[in-house]
Design a protein around this motif. Structure first.
Motif, PDB file in Angstrom:
ATOM      1  N   ASP A  34       0.868  -1.178   0.000  1.00  9.88           N
ATOM      2  CA  ASP A  34       0.000   0.000   0.000  1.00  9.88           C
ATOM      3  C   ASP A  34       0.900   1.222   0.000  1.00  9.88           C
ATOM      4  OD1 ASP A  34      -1.750   2.073   0.463  1.00  9.88           O
ATOM      5  OD2 ASP A  34      -2.440   1.352   2.421  1.00  9.88           O
ATOM      6  N   THR A  35       0.931   1.925  -1.136  1.00 12.32           N
ATOM      7  CA  THR A  35       1.830   3.076  -1.257  1.00 12.32           C
ATOM      8  C   THR A  35       1.416   4.248  -0.379  1.00 12.32           C
ATOM      9  OG1 THR A  35       0.608   4.082  -3.097  1.00 12.32           O
ATOM     10  CG2 THR A  35       2.297   2.421  -3.651  1.00 12.32           C
ATOM     11  N   ARG A  36       0.185   4.183   0.130  1.00 10.23           N
ATOM     12  CA  ARG A  36      -0.408   5.269   0.928  1.00 10.23           C
ATOM     13  C   ARG A  36      -0.640   6.532   0.111  1.00 10.23           C
ATOM     14  NH1 ARG A  36      -0.364   3.718   6.440  1.00 10.23           N
ATOM     15  NH2 ARG A  36       1.219   2.186   6.996  1.00 10.23           N
ATOM     16  N   VAL A  37      -0.546   6.421  -1.200  1.00 12.05           N
ATOM     17  CA  VAL A  37      -0.940   7.508  -2.083  1.00 12.05           C
ATOM     18  C   VAL A  37      -2.429   7.357  -2.332  1.00 12.05           C
ATOM     19  CG1 VAL A  37      -0.655   8.571  -4.351  1.00 12.05           C
ATOM     20  CG2 VAL A  37       1.327   7.595  -3.157  1.00 12.05           C
ATOM     21  N   LYS A  38      -3.202   8.327  -1.920  1.00 15.41           N
ATOM     22  CA  LYS A  38      -4.652   8.216  -1.964  1.00 15.41           C
ATOM     23  C   LYS A  38      -5.196   8.657  -3.310  1.00 15.41           C
ATOM     24  CE  LYS A  38      -4.617   6.980   2.332  1.00 15.41           C
ATOM     25  NZ  LYS A  38      -4.791   5.557   2.693  1.00 15.41           N
ATOM     26  N   HIS A  39      -6.275   8.015  -3.697  1.00 21.74           N
ATOM     27  CA  HIS A  39      -6.932   8.384  -4.938  1.00 21.74           C
ATOM     28  C   HIS A  39      -8.404   8.630  -4.670  1.00 21.74           C
ATOM     29  CE1 HIS A  39      -8.900   4.414  -5.347  1.00 21.74           C
ATOM     30  NE2 HIS A  39      -7.780   3.945  -4.851  1.00 21.74           N
TER      31      HIS A  39
END
Length: 381
Positions: free
Chosen positions: A211-216
């Motif tokens: 989970d890159t923790r980059v939110k979309h």
């Protein structure tokens, strides 16, 4: 987590629920952005789930509470509620009430308290888990007699028409219909599927989620734009959906489209074939063959669909360089998670390499965990 949902219910509503239900998030082995093109998908449920403690109400009022929220109870009067009228996370469960009523089901009010460990914005279908947990709770509370695919379609309708995200059926069908220890091979046109055994640890393999923790935010228009482009391409080609273009017809079909639509067609046609190739490999007892398929899928999402981002590209490249058999981004895109197929004895090395690469690039630390196929929506208490 069952206790957490019941405790959240007691904190919010001061009483005990009629029951507790759970619906999982999901990974998708392969088959990204094929569902709204009536193609093939191959998801598996995660152990991570949204749980809802629920109780019927006689007055038509819906009260919603999340243990991960702001501590406030959201109250919704269902009569006259229009799509888009409920803000934030509460729109997803409220949309399920709306979709059930629209379909002619007699559903009254309810108190619902949610607790979830599905990461949000990570491409793991946290919204579908929220919807499907609501759907199974209401189905059983009100004796509606829906089956798992029926609940999934209600949940999809809620997200499409009430929340306003034009998703296909992948996420909701996975959350409702998956079986522990299996992937779910689904034809999204016919909604006919079958369970494919997926016991990777038995052959020394592990699925690693990064989970890159980059939110979309799939409601921001990008997802809708991709879907509209695919529909336009199908219209120009004179087919019901892009799944109707066979792999051997791809080159000729591309010549009939404007340049901006060709990459969308190319991804959908090749991705459908990757799903079929993956199922064939699993049926043949050759799960190691999935590695190159995953990596090819990522290249297609990156170069043709153009929905990856630097963080997901880095996670894929680093995992593969550290010894993963293959890796790809999952979900709607523009962030989220990466799935890597790893020899179990290389798992720690791959995880460490990804964390080190993110630190060196100046990115926030990713969250990594292993994925074991779990059970779809069911009652837990």
């Amino acid at each position: 987590m069952t206790t957490d949902a019941a405790a959240a219910f007691a904190a919010a509503f001061g009483d005990t629920p009629d029951g507790v239900w759970a619906a999982p998030g999901r990974i998708n082995l392969i088959g990204e952005h094929t569902d709204y093109n009536e193609g093939y998908v191959l998801p598996a449920a995660l152990p991570h789930a949204t749980r809802v403690a629920a109780r019927r109400r006689p007055d038509g009022v819906v009260r919603l509470y999340s243990a991960q929220g702001d501590g406030q109870v959201t109250s919704v009067v269902l009569d006259g509620r229009a799509p888009g009228s409920v803000p934030g996370w509460a729109a997803y469960p409220a949309g399920v009430f709306w979709a059930l009523a629209e379909a002619g089901h007699a559903v009254g009010g309810a108190d619902l308290a949610f607790s979830s460990d599905v990461p949000t914005g990570a491409g793991l279908s946290s919204s579908a888990a929220l919807e499907c947990a609501t759907a199974i709770a209401l189905d059983e509370l009100y004796g509606l007699g829906l089956d798992a695919p029926g609940r999934a379609l209600i949940a999809q309708r809620a997200e499409n028409a009430f929340v306003g995200v034009p998703c296909g059926a992948l996420d909701q069908m996975a959350s409702s219909c998956c079986v522990e220890g299996h992937a779910f091979f689904l034809d999204t046109r016919t909604l006919i599927g079958r369970q494919v055994p997926l016991d990777l640890p038995a052959v020394g393999l592990t699925l690693l989620v990064v989970d890159t923790r980059v939110k979309h935010d799939l409601g921001d228009g990008a997802y809708a734009g991709l879907r509209a482009g695919c529909e336009r391409a199908a219209e120009l080609l004179g087919v019901p959906a892009l799944r109707d273009v066979a792999a051997e017809e791809l080159a000729a079909a591309e010549e009939k489209l404007p340049a901006d639509l060709r990459p969308l067609l190319r991804h959908v046609v090749t991705e459908d074939q990757r799903v079929l190739d993956t199922v064939a490999a699993l049926d043949a007892g050759d799960p190691r063959a999935l590695g190159p398929i995953l990596t090819a899928g990522h290249a297609s999402l990156r170069d043709d669909y153009r929905i990856s981002c630097p963080e997901t590209d880095l996670a894929v490249a680093t995992a593969n360089a550290a010894g993963a058999l293959g890796a790809r981004m999952m979900g709607g895109g523009f962030g989220g998670s990466v799935l890597a197929l790893v020899d179990s004895d290389r798992l720690e090395a791959v995880e460490s390499a990804v964390h080190a690469a993110f630190a060196e690039a100046g990115y926030g630390a990713p969250h990594t965990f292993t994925a074991t196929p779990a059970q779809g929506a069911h009652r837990v208490g």
